[in-house]
Design a protein around this motif. Structure first.
Motif, mmCIF file in Angstrom:
data_model
loop_
_atom_site.group_PDB
_atom_site.id
_atom_site.type_symbol
_atom_site.label_atom_id
_atom_site.label_comp_id
_atom_site.label_asym_id
_atom_site.label_seq_id
_atom_site.Cartn_x
_atom_site.Cartn_y
_atom_site.Cartn_z
ATOM 1 N N LEU A 129 -9.606 -21.720 36.589
ATOM 2 C CA LEU A 129 -9.200 -23.089 36.252
ATOM 3 C C LEU A 129 -9.647 -23.459 34.838
ATOM 4 O O LEU A 129 -8.899 -24.083 34.072
ATOM 5 C CB LEU A 129 -9.779 -24.071 37.271
ATOM 6 N N LYS A 130 -10.865 -23.043 34.486
ATOM 7 C CA LYS A 130 -11.346 -23.337 33.124
ATOM 8 C C LYS A 130 -10.545 -22.582 32.081
ATOM 9 O O LYS A 130 -10.329 -23.077 30.967
ATOM 10 C CB LYS A 130 -12.830 -22.980 33.012
ATOM 11 N N SER A 131 -10.077 -21.391 32.465
ATOM 12 C CA SER A 131 -9.269 -20.632 31.509
ATOM 13 C C SER A 131 -7.930 -21.314 31.236
ATOM 14 O O SER A 131 -7.316 -21.089 30.191
ATOM 15 C CB SER A 131 -9.038 -19.211 32.034
ATOM 16 N N LEU A 132 -7.477 -22.159 32.173
ATOM 17 C CA LEU A 132 -6.247 -22.928 31.926
ATOM 18 C C LEU A 132 -6.476 -24.025 30.909
ATOM 19 O O LEU A 132 -5.530 -24.495 30.268
ATOM 20 C CB LEU A 132 -5.746 -23.555 33.239
ATOM 21 N N GLY A 133 -7.729 -24.487 30.800
ATOM 22 C CA GLY A 133 -8.033 -25.566 29.854
ATOM 23 C C GLY A 133 -8.206 -26.911 30.508
ATOM 24 O O GLY A 133 -8.417 -27.919 29.811
ATOM 25 N N VAL A 134 -8.130 -26.998 31.848
ATOM 26 C CA VAL A 134 -8.300 -28.290 32.523
ATOM 27 C C VAL A 134 -9.776 -28.633 32.580
ATOM 28 O O VAL A 134 -10.650 -27.782 32.437
ATOM 29 C CB VAL A 134 -7.697 -28.240 33.943
#
Length: 891
Positions: free
Chosen positions: A670-675
């Motif tokens: 999820l963090k890799s998505l940028g959220v």
């Protein structure tokens, strides 16, 4: 033997003769069956010593002739009788070696028979040549010639009589030799007669031998087949054979029987068969079996499937069958029978019986046995006039463990839960597993609500302690429903139904709780079922919508973002509270579908706002643990072209209850998505600092239970908020205070350094149509009360107070936790401390703050519990519950 023609007796009797043709040709032709080949091999073996016998005869009589006429030693080789003698002896040696080496030379029996015919013919011719050579010498050799002729013919006749072809060859040699040496009519007739007799005898003998040998081979084949079947039967482990003589001692035992005693079969032979049986059988069935077997053995009666116990160190049981054996004269020879080892079968039956009554995973009683236990407890309760209680236990968040860590971890967790439940229940009752994550406890004779409540609380506390399973830290909870059965009035079905309703109420109350059954739960359960049915169709009917509540920056009072909140407008119920339908959605599996609808709607709306305004969306633990959640979020962001950093996913501590590698992986993806990620409702759960250390949160949301009324000097909420803000700043995280409603609370929140505020003071949740304008505004004005007025009890209550040293009756109105308005007929001086004894409640101490015209205001020294003013009612989770009628009567 395809062409063999037997001339014998009637069918069923032994055949004794073969045909003449078979006798003449059997040794010379190609065998047609394996039995023919075996018999031909045996017949050739009869000639193994024939060359030695003939050779010895040749040498003996040759030496005798030489001794009688030594002059033959000096005769020329061309006329010397030594040459045919040497050739005959050489031929004897070759024939002997051929018979010895036939297997190595791979010579078939028919070839050997033909070679033997040639050997007899050539050997006889050489021997006749030897006699003729003797006759050619200048001396009278008639005696030597006769002896040589008779010896050679006699030896050949002895060894050839077993085979008609060889006998015929030998007869021809004898006739030819007689014709060559002494061609008189009388001698020829005599030799011919003897030759015919020999041939006839050989043929007759061969007929009998071949027929009997074939019969014997068939019997041997059948015997081998029978032994093969016996071996297969014994080796298969399905049974074994035994045999005794007339005295009852063992004359045959199988290896399997000997293995039961860890002996060899030879060590058991000669022992009494009854010595193998135990005389002190543990069960009545075995004892009866021993007696039955003893009777049959002594009476010499057949018996079948008599169960006995073996006299071994282990618990071995046999099933024996046997028949008495008599000879043709009726004499008893013993018993012969079969046995079967029932040990494994009995163990299997016991295991099947155990599995039918106990849970294979936890070893606890299963549903069937628990139902039997409950029925027996209720029957006993009826007889003894003593009640019975039932616990239904459901594990909270267990499905989450199975979905994230897998079923092996879930199975190990259930085993540990079973051990804890057994430890808590102790001697109070029987605990069992119904299946899945459901357990049941039957407590016979236990009806005291205080004890039941204590057990329930301890049970929930123990089950909720963290578990360590294969390196994973797992935390679950438990909900308990309790039903009490009256003796003679309750049945098992009704008690189970009542406990189930109580369990349902416990789960609806927020899980991790226990509830006693109440009659009103029937209607509540029915209503909840209707609500679930309507919820399944709410999305399709368009009854759900998304509201947006503003989140404001404390320092500048500018819009930071909005939180998306799902709402349900029921066609008949009206607006249904999320607190009521969200838990139902999680239980019935609708939360994933509803969550995706909220996410999609919120992102679509946020795409219309300025780029500096974020949208916050809640993810339930079930959604978070969905393996496809990251792909779903990425797809929605791409569909509406929303910058990932504008999406803030709010996650509760429930996602950490099954702490696993999958949880960490989902956070990382999820963090890799940028959220952005926010920890919601911080402070209401376990509030483990390990969560903040491991998970990459960007924000901590302070639960509204700490925020509302934080400005009150009687509460410690301010100190808690200050600690959370300091922690968040140290970790580089923002903070959001939820539920801010008054200016006093807002002022305190601002002073404590909270980053953002969310609450009614800046706006209630709004429809999407009203949100866009607010999102484009630069500043939001705070609007609300200055402070929160304490709840007040408006009914009048009588009390007694000491005024001027005299008791005086007073009346209290508008009673709050901090004070009350008092009506009094006597004058009271402000600043006076007095003790007020409220009728039916008890004394409170307070300070008079003002007094005017028969009234004065009093401020209590300590916070007053308004619940003390409420009438006493029966409550499900209180130890002061009324006892059942039969307990009251008994006491």
């Amino acid at each position: 033997m395809g062409r063999t023609r037997f001339a014998g007796l009637d069918k069923g009797k032994q055949r004794v003769r073969a045909s003449v043709w078979d006798a003449l040709t059997f040794d010379l032709r190609h065998p047609e069956t394996i039995d023919d080949e075996n018999l031909a091999t045996q017949r050739v073996a009869m000639f193994d010593l024939a060359p030695a016998l003939i050779g010895a005869t040749h040498m003996l009589w040759g030496l005798a002739c030489i001794f009688m006429h030594p002059e033959v030693m000096v005769l020329p080789l061309s006329v010397s009788p030594l040459l045919p003698l040497a050739l005959a002896l050489g031929l004897d040696l070759l024939a002997f070696l051929a018979l010895r080496l036939r297997d190595r030379l791979n010579l078939p029996p028919r070839v050997m028979a033909r070679l033997l015919c040639g050997y007899i013919g050539v050997g006889g011719a050489l021997w006749m040549a030897y006699g003729a050579a003797l006759g050619a010498t200048p001396h009278d050799n008639s005696l030597a010639i006769g002896l040589a002729f008779g010896a050679g013919l006699g030896a050949a006749t002895i060894i050839s009589i077993a085979s008609p072809p060889v006998t015929i060859v030998n007869a021809l040699v004898a006739l030819f030799g007689t014709l060559l040496i002494a061609p008189t009519t009388e001698l020829l007739a005599g030799v011919a007669f003897l030759a015919a007799i020999n041939v006839a005898y050989s043929i007759a003998s061969a007929q009998t031998v071949i027929a009997n040998s074939m019969e014997r081979l068939k019997l041997d084949a059948q015997a081998r087949k029978a032994l093969h079947f016996v071996d297969e039967f014994e080796n298969s482990g399905r049974g074994w054979f035994w045999e005794t003589n007339s005295l009852g001692t063992l004359s045959y035992v199988s290896q399997q029987l000997a293995d039961d005693f860890k002996l060899t079969p030879q060590e058991l032979l000669g022992r009494q068969f009854t010595d193998l049986l135990s005389v002190d059988s543990g069960s009545a069935d075995s004892l009866r079996g021993d007696r039955t077997l003893g009777f049959h053995l002594s009476a010499r009666f057949p018996f079948s499937e008599v169960i006995v116990r073996a006299a071994s160190d282990e618990d071995v049981h046999w099933s024996l069958s046997g028949n008495p054996v008599f000879d043709e004269r009726g004499r008893f020879l013993g018993f012969r029978g079969i046995g079967t080892d029932l040990t494994e079968q009995r163990r299997s039956e016991q295991e099947i019986s155990r599995l039918a009554r106990f849970d294979s995973l936890t070893g606890l009683p299963n549903r069937a046995l628990m139902r039997q236990t409950l029925d027996e407890a209720l029957r006993n309760a009826t007889n003894r006039r003593k009640g019975c209680s039932l616990f239904l236990i459901d594990l909270d968040r267990f499905k989450n463990v199975n979905d994230t860590l897998g079923h092996p971890i879930g199975d190990a967790l259930l085993r540990q839960v079973g051990e804890r439940l057994k430890s808590v229940m102790g001697n109070h009752g029987q605990i069992g597993r119904l299946g899945g994550d459901e357990f049941k406890a039957v407590l016979p004779g236990t009806v005291e609500t205080g004890l039941l409540e204590s057990l329930a609380r301890t049970l929930i506390e123990q089950v909720s302690r963290p578990y360590s399973i294969e390196g994973h830290r797992v935390t679950i909870g438990a909900s308990v429903g309790i039903a009490i059965g009256d003796p003679g009035r309750s049945c098992a079905d009704s008690l189970i139904r009542n406990a189930d309703l109580a369990l349902y109420a416990a789960k609806a109350a927020g899980r991790g709780k226990h509830c006693f059954y109440e009659a009103s739960m029937h209607s509540e359960a029915a209503d909840r079922q209707l609500l679930e049915n309507d919820l399944r169709q709410a999305l399709d009917r368009g009854e759900m919508w998304v509201a947006f509540q503003p989140i404001v920056r404390v320092a500048s009072e500018e819009i930071s973002g909005f939180e998306a909140l799902v709402r349900w407008n029921h066609p008949t119920r009206g607006a249904v509270s999320p607190d009521k339908f969200i838990s139902v959605a999680e239980e019935c599996g609708m939360i994933g579908k509803i969550g995706e609808y909220v996410l999609r709607t919120a992102v679509a709306e946020a795409a219309r706002w300025p780029d500096n305004v974020r949208i916050a969306v809640n993810l339930s633990p079930i959604q978070f643990n969905d393996p496809n959640i990251v792909d779903t979020v990425a797809a929605v962001l791409a569909e509406y072209d929303l910058i990932p950093s504008r999406l803030e996913l709010e996650i509760t501590e429930g996602v950490f209850l099954a702490d696993s590698d999958m949880t960490d992986s989902t956070f990382a993806r999820l963090k890799s998505l940028g959220v952005r990620l926010a920890l919601d409702d911080f402070g209401t759960g376990y509030s483990s600092l390990g969560y903040l250390k491991k998970a990459p949160f960007d924000k901590i949301k302070i639960d509204q239970s700490f925020v509302r009324g934080a400005a009150s000097t009687t509460r410690r909420n301010g100190a808690i908020i200050r600690a959370i803000v300091t922690l968040a700043e140290s970790l580089g995280m923002d903070t959001t205070a939820e539920g801010v409603e008054t200016h006093d609370d807002l002022y305190l929140i601002r002073e404590l350094g909270v980053s953002q505020v969310q609450g009614y003071i800046f706006g209630k949740p709004l429809p999407a149509a009203e949100t866009k304008e607010l999102a484009n505004s630069t500043r939001v004005e705070a609007d609300g009360f200055q402070c929160i007025r304490e709840p007040r009890h408006r009914l009048m209550r009588r009390a007694i107070a000491s005024i001027g040293g005299q008791p005086c009756e007073i009346r209290l109105r508008n009673i709050s936790a901090m004070g009350a308005l008092v009506e009094c007929s006597q004058a009271v001086t402000p600043g006076t401390t007095m003790t007020i004894d409220i009728v039916g409640v008890g004394p409170v101490v307070g300070l008079v703050r003002w007094a005017h015209a028969g009234k004065f205001g009093v401020q209590f020294d300590e916070q007053f519990d308004l619940g003390r003013l409420a009438p006493k009612q029966k409550r499900s989770n209180e130890t002061t519950m009324l006892q059942p009628w039969y307990v009251t009567k008994a006491s």
